[in-house]
Design a protein around this motif. Structure first.
Motif, PDB file in Angstrom:
ATOM      1  N   ILE A  91       0.852  -1.201   0.000  1.00  0.00           N
ATOM      2  CA  ILE A  91       0.000   0.000   0.000  1.00  0.00           C
ATOM      3  C   ILE A  91       0.879   1.239   0.000  1.00  0.00           C
ATOM      4  N   MET A  92       1.852   1.257   0.898  1.00  0.00           N
ATOM      5  CA  MET A  92       2.729   2.420   1.007  1.00  0.00           C
ATOM      6  C   MET A  92       3.529   2.637  -0.279  1.00  0.00           C
ATOM      7  N   ALA A  93       3.997   1.562  -0.880  1.00  0.00           N
ATOM      8  CA  ALA A  93       4.739   1.663  -2.143  1.00  0.00           C
ATOM      9  C   ALA A  93       3.829   2.182  -3.259  1.00  0.00           C
ATOM     10  N   ALA A  94       2.583   1.701  -3.295  1.00  0.00           N
ATOM     11  CA  ALA A  94       1.641   2.149  -4.325  1.00  0.00           C
ATOM     12  C   ALA A  94       1.321   3.630  -4.168  1.00  0.00           C
ATOM     13  N   VAL A  95       1.121   4.084  -2.921  1.00  0.00           N
ATOM     14  CA  VAL A  95       0.846   5.502  -2.683  1.00  0.00           C
ATOM     15  C   VAL A  95       2.026   6.353  -3.152  1.00  0.00           C
ATOM     16  N   HIS A 100       4.061  10.187  -6.474  1.00  0.00           N
ATOM     17  CA  HIS A 100       5.434  10.608  -6.778  1.00  0.00           C
ATOM     18  C   HIS A 100       6.091  11.334  -5.599  1.00  0.00           C
ATOM     19  N   ILE A 101       5.709  10.965  -4.387  1.00  0.00           N
ATOM     20  CA  ILE A 101       6.345  11.531  -3.192  1.00  0.00           C
ATOM     21  C   ILE A 101       7.556  10.672  -2.871  1.00  0.00           C
ATOM     22  N   LYS A 105       9.444  12.915   3.750  1.00  0.00           N
ATOM     23  CA  LYS A 105       8.292  13.743   4.062  1.00  0.00           C
ATOM     24  C   LYS A 105       7.751  14.359   2.777  1.00  0.00           C
ATOM     25  N   GLY A 106       6.450  14.377   2.649  1.00  0.00           N
ATOM     26  CA  GLY A 106       5.847  15.021   1.496  1.00  0.00           C
ATOM     27  C   GLY A 106       4.340  14.987   1.568  1.00  0.00           C
ATOM     28  N   LYS A 107       3.726  15.869   0.793  1.00  0.00           N
ATOM     29  CA  LYS A 107       2.265  15.886   0.729  1.00  0.00           C
ATOM     30  C   LYS A 107       1.847  16.358  -0.651  1.00  0.00           C
TER      31      LYS A 107
END
Length: 140
Positions: A91-95, A100-101, A105-107
């Motif tokens: 899930i984290m890899a797909a997000v 493209h973060i 840290k990013g949003k």
């Protein structure tokens, strides 16, 4: 060779596919899916549907230093069914791939089409040491 489709489009298609289901019931069974990458995308679609249906502020996926994954929805402190460690990492890899973060840290804003409507979700990623959080914030 396995076709690598656009993950963002796939999540939108899954939102449409699962729009009339019970997202929590579907989420709770994803840990047993054989295709962990597909399960991660299904989980993202189901989380978006759950958030919209239950007026959530945010859903956060957290992985601790031991690799355990925990999911919390913020509208009331309710823990959602965990997808398990392997699907959680996917899930984290797909997000990260969809948004493209890169980095710790990013949003960004993620526009997600659902049926005949569109939804803008705020996605935030934060890594501190071996812990990683992915938060999906829903509009008011």
């Amino acid at each position: 060779m396995k076709e690598k489709r656009n993950l963002h489009l796939k999540v939108q298609e899954l939102c449409d596919c699962y729009a009339t289901t019970d997202p929590l019931k579907e989420m709770s069974a994803l840990g047993q899916d054989k295709d962990k990458e597909e399960a991660a995308l299904k989980w993202l679609a189901l989380a978006a549907l759950h958030g919209v249906n239950h007026n959530a502020e945010a859903i956060t996926v957290s992985r601790d230093s031991k690799g355990q994954v925990k999911v919390v929805a913020r509208y009331r402190e309710t823990e959602l069914p965990s997808p398990g460690a392997e699907v959680g990492q996917k899930i984290m890899a797909a997000v990260r791939e969809i948004t493209h973060i890169d980095g710790d840290k990013g949003k960004t804003i993620l526009a997600l089409g659902m049926r005949n409507d569109s939804l803008e979700l705020k996605v935030k990623i934060k890594v501190k040491g071996e812990k990683e959080d992915v938060a999906i914030e829903f509009p008011k």
